[in-house]
Design an enzyme around this catalytic site. Structure first.
Site, PDB file in Angstrom:
ATOM      1  N   HIS A   1      -5.009   5.536  15.060  1.00 45.82           N
ATOM      2  CA  HIS A   1      -4.117   6.053  14.040  1.00 45.82           C
ATOM      3  C   HIS A   1      -3.679   7.451  14.404  1.00 45.82           C
ATOM      4  O   HIS A   1      -4.424   8.224  14.975  1.00 45.82           O
ATOM      5  CB  HIS A   1      -4.765   6.003  12.664  1.00 45.82           C
ATOM      6  CG  HIS A   1      -4.504   4.676  12.049  1.00 45.82           C
ATOM      7  ND1 HIS A   1      -3.475   4.449  11.192  1.00 45.82           N
ATOM      8  CD2 HIS A   1      -5.098   3.491  12.247  1.00 45.82           C
ATOM      9  CE1 HIS A   1      -3.468   3.167  10.862  1.00 45.82           C
ATOM     10  NE2 HIS A   1      -4.438   2.573  11.490  1.00 45.82           N
TER      11      HIS A   1
ATOM     12  N   LYS B   1      -0.964   3.003  -1.952  1.00 45.90           N
ATOM     13  CA  LYS B   1       0.398   3.542  -1.966  1.00 45.90           C
ATOM     14  C   LYS B   1       1.267   2.772  -2.972  1.00 45.90           C
ATOM     15  O   LYS B   1       2.176   3.313  -3.583  1.00 45.90           O
ATOM     16  CB  LYS B   1       0.997   3.440  -0.557  1.00 45.90           C
ATOM     17  CG  LYS B   1       2.355   4.065  -0.424  1.00 45.90           C
ATOM     18  CD  LYS B   1       2.682   4.337   1.015  1.00 45.90           C
ATOM     19  CE  LYS B   1       3.520   3.378   1.713  1.00 45.90           C
ATOM     20  NZ  LYS B   1       4.487   2.552   1.252  1.00 45.90           N
TER      21      LYS B   1
END
Length: 879
Positions: free
Chosen positions: A138, A546
């Site tokens: 990431h 999210k």
């Protein structure tokens, strides 16, 4: 703990002094004085001195463009050194005492004291222990690899300085080395100039294995053996290695067009090459160590018969030449040379295991157990943990890519448009084709580039040596046909083994429907026969948070897991839950022990499979000692969760969580989706647009280049809010839900849930950690410098909400201040805040200046990138 902290503070202070000396030598007294002034003002501002806070702001606003970069670099490098000292001082990134064998022994003690457990139960649980850590590239690992190497060496120096018996000249040598390392770091660019490729990311993953895990895993297993022997008088069987590593680097193509079938093929070869290289080094050591002549008749025969003087060496030398041939063949393949494989090419783990294990058994039989249990045992355990592939690879792709490929095939064959069929028609077609003996793909058909890429990836999987691919993960999985589609594409590619195919459920709706989807799948006879009693399901943490806010998402994750566990138990299927969590709270990150014990009962029966991301890989596995600690934590937590599971939550707790979840989701979406000012505010108040310029990972920051928040990847979304210290994704909605439940007269119930339900207490604990890192005055300062006045009311509303949320959490946990029960995390955050605050102010200033510029200014951009990297180091869990 206080003693530990004063030792850490004195090391931090020493490293700071050495950095100061370096800055003075490089740039002169003036810059150092400026840095010192800013540091003192920041410290005083943190202590509540309003006058000094204003002075701090003025001083930083008045820096000339030439001064911005050195000041930003000074604070950024200081935070990297602080993190290194903290990692050394056995306080791991999440405030879990690191490198501490007591973790395992205290877990074993609790298990022994339990009246309901026999030693046999514990032994069975230890032997069936399975920890699979999936390393992902990431983009949150902001620190360059070259600097990481220097920081690792700084750690080694701190270790040496801790020896009380150092002679003066030895201490001076270590101090000189520290000065050199800090000077080297100062004169090295901390920001990557070029975005890494997926192959670069994979090499970074292999470097973690080589520099840390290769030593750390056998060391952890020795520790585990010792603790087991002390507690239960028993050691792990030689072939029981409860830890495995998998990687997404080079395999995760979801939204990343740079990861192609060719890249995956290359990374698989590279991984085998690195494994052969590392095992060759191990075997070299064993050639020199195993000089014994006494052995069993079986081993003598294996070594070549009675003429052989040193049978163990003979076997090691034969392995050495096999590894050398394998290495040169793989090197040729990596450079594109077509070459026939050597006849004894290493392809399977058994080829390594059998001769090594034969030596081990012979040494044991001949009374040389102490030799067998040395380097040879470590190598055997590496064969079981890493093996010929080194790390296995997961392939991940989005469900619509498979749908599009099949639609193209059915249109070409004149069968209609697969994409427009109903779910039941899709399933009927897929099961018919999966049961058919004839191929589906026409022979001379030329597919489109996108479809060809999907099919080529399946062919790479089919040709890979068995055991080198771990699973195929389908992101945005919504229906049973999403899973069957991948099975069909793999069948068409000629895949000779049943690869685990894991649907990833990641939005709120998908989590809520996960159990229905799996129930339907498991009711299909063909599917039940094919999976042979095993199923993997991946739970997405970041996208659900999210989508719905952290409180609603975490409850949906809990409920989905709970339902899946019960469904699979009823169906007699062994379920492995794969957790896709990040380092930050908004992406499911939590202290490992707390996170595992807060899952539904039974969730770890199939072992733990979890992603380890970005900078968390370095914090948890960057050094062998810290690796031992992290693995010990996981081991203790899994054994406790399986043997002493938390009680099923009461029905009324479920009802409270349903209400909490509904209110918090409504509030979160009310801001993020429905308030027209929200996206413009987000873009202005955070460095979101500028983050796209950072050459972090190989993945684009957006799924669709021109979309709003929903098209942003979860990582930049969280990363941006972490930078301006509002930390919004990690709390928005949660406090409003809690307040509503309190207003309904249920505060006592919340307090009871906090005391007696690990799931709920972990949620509250995570909120406290976020609140300790959030900062109202800094978030307000970003607004004043960067946001147009008409959007200020929205910023104020959000900050007022944050302040109210902090109060409600303190009321429920009955504390006067945050993190009261985890003083060392509070201490660690306080220590870093003094250095992070100036970077935040500088960042707001730099954003202000760079947004005023007509033309991009390279120096301003570089200084901005340094502040972004520095704040990331200060916040620790960035995305």
């Amino acid at each position: 703990m206080n003693e530990q902290y004063s030792a850490m503070r004195s090391n931090v202070s020493m490293l700071g002094t050495l950095l100061g000396d370096t800055i003075k030598e490089a740039l002169g007294e003036n810059i150092l004085d400026k840095v010192e002034t800013i540091r003192k003002l920041s410290k005083s501002s943190r202590a509540g001195n309003e006058k000094h806070r204003q002075e701090l702001l003025t001083t930083l606003q008045n820096l000339s463009n030439d001064e911005l970069l050195p000041v930003a670099r000074a604070f950024s490098q200081f935070l990297n050194l602080t993190n290194t000292a903290e990692q050394y001082h056995t306080i791991s990134p999440h405030g879990e005492a690191a490198s501490n064998p007591a973790q395992l022994s205290s877990a074993f003690k609790r298990l022994k004291e339990s009246k309901d457990l026999s030693e046999r139960d514990i032994r069975d649980a230890v032997e069936s222990l399975s920890i699979e850590l999936v390393l992902t590239a990431h983009p949150t690992e902001i620190t360059r690899r070259t600097l990481i190497h220097k920081l690792v060496e700084v750690n080694t120096c701190l270790k040496q300085l801790d020896h009380n018996d150092l002679a003066d000249y030895e201490r001076n040598q270590v101090m000189r080395r520290l000065r050199q390392l800090i000077a080297q770091s100062w004169h090295t660019d901390e920001i990557r100039k070029i975005r890494p490729t997926p192959v670069d990311e994979a090499k970074w993953g292999f470097a973690v294995v080589e520099n840390s895990l290769w030593e750390g895993v056998p060391a952890f297993l020795r520790e585990l053996d010792e603790q087991l022997e002390q507690a239960f008088g028993y050691r792990l069987p030689v072939d029981a290695v409860p830890v495995r590593f998998t990687s997404w680097m080079g395999g995760d193509r979801d939204g990343n067009p740079n990861v192609t079938a060719e890249v995956t093929r290359h990374v698989l070869l590279l991984s085998r090459w690195k494994a052969a290289d590392l095992f060759l080094r191990d075997i070299q050591v064993l050639v020199s160590e195993l000089s014994m002549s006494e052995c069993t008749p079986e081993l003598l025969e294996l070594a070549g018969g009675s003429e052989v003087q040193e049978p163990y060496r003979a076997i090691m030398k034969s392995l050495r030449s096999q590894l050398s041939c394998t290495l040169s063949y793989l090197e040729a393949r990596l450079t594109g040379e077509e070459r026939l494989p050597p006849k004894d090419l290493l392809i399977t783990n058994e080829q390594l295991w059998e001769p090594l294990h034969a030596c081990y058994q012979s040494l044991k039989t001949c009374g040389m157990g102490i030799i067998a249990d040395g380097s040879l045992l470590d190598t055997l355990r590496r064969v079981r943990c890493f093996g010929v592939p080194l790390v296995r690879i997961d392939v991940r792709q989005e469900s619509t890519r498979h749908t599009d490929a099949l639609a193209e095939i059915t249109r070409y064959l004149g069968l209609g448009d697969y994409e427009s069929w109903s779910e039941s028609d899709k399933q009927a077609f897929l099961i018919r084709e999966l049961s058919s003996k004839r191929p589906l793909l026409p022979r001379y058909w030329e597919p489109s580039a996108d479809t060809k890429e999907v099919l080529d990836t399946c062919r790479v999987i089919a040709k890979a040596p068995q055991g080198s691919i771990a699973a195929y993960v389908i992101s945005m999985a919504r229906t049973p046909s999403d899973v069957l589609a991948v099975q069909l594409l793999l069948k068409e590619a000629g895949c000779p083994f049943a690869l685990p195919v894991a649907p990833l459920f990641e939005t709120l709706d998908d989590l809520n429907n996960a159990d229905d989807v799996m129930t339907q799948l498991l009711s299909i006879d063909w599917y039940r026969g094919f999976i042979q009693g095993k199923q993997m399901v991946m739970i997405g943490y970041s996208d659900s948070a999210k989508d719905a806010g952290v409180m609603a998402a975490s409850w949906a994750q809990y409920r989905a897991q709970d339902a899946l566990i019960k469904t699979c138990e009823k169906a007699g299927i062994a379920l492995t839950l794969f957790h896709g969590r990040g380092g930050s709270i908004g992406r499911g990150g939590a202290p490992a022990h707390a996170a595992l014990l807060s899952q539904p009962p039974g969730s770890l029966k199939g072992g733990l499979r979890v992603t380890e991301q970005g900078e968390m890989i370095r914090f948890k596995y960057g050094l062998p000692d810290v690796t031992i600690s992290s693995l010990a934590l996981y081991t203790g937590a899994i054994l406790e969760a399986n043997l002493l599971p938390p009680p099923e939550p009461k029905q009324e707790w479920h009802e409270v969580m349903d209400e909490l979840s509904r209110v918090s989701c409504d509030m979160y979406r009310g801001y993020v989706r429905e308030n027209p000012d929200f996206v413009p505010y987000f873009r202005a108040a955070t460095p979101e647009l500028e983050l796209g310029k950072l050459p972090l990972g190989s993945r684009p920051a957006k799924r669709r280049p021109n979309g709003g928040v929903e098209s942003l990847r979860a990582i930049p979304w969280i990363f941006a809010w972490t930078q301006n210290r509002l930390m919004l994704p990690a709390w928005l909605g949660a406090g409003a839900g809690l307040q509503k439940v309190v207003d309904d007269g249920k505060q006592e119930q919340l307090e009871e849930m906090c005391r007696n339900w690990p799931f709920f207490s972990t949620r509250i604990g995570m909120l406290e950690m976020v609140f300790a890192k959030a900062d109202l005055w800094l978030a307000e300062y970003y607004d004043q410098r960067l946001v147009e006045e008409k959007l200020w009311p929205l910023g104020k509303q959000l900050r007022d909400q944050l302040a109210a949320d902090i109060n409600i959490v303190l009321a429920i946990s009955n504390d006067d201040h945050l993190m009261a029960d985890l003083p060392w995390i509070a201490e660690s955050i306080a220590l870093r805040n003094v250095y992070t605050d100036p970077l935040n102010v500088l960042q707001a200033e730099l954003l202000h200046r760079s947004r005023q510029q007509k033309q991009p200014d390279a120096d301003l951009e570089l200084a901005l990138m340094v502040t972004i990297a520095g704040v990331a180091a200060g916040m620790r869990n960035t995305g």
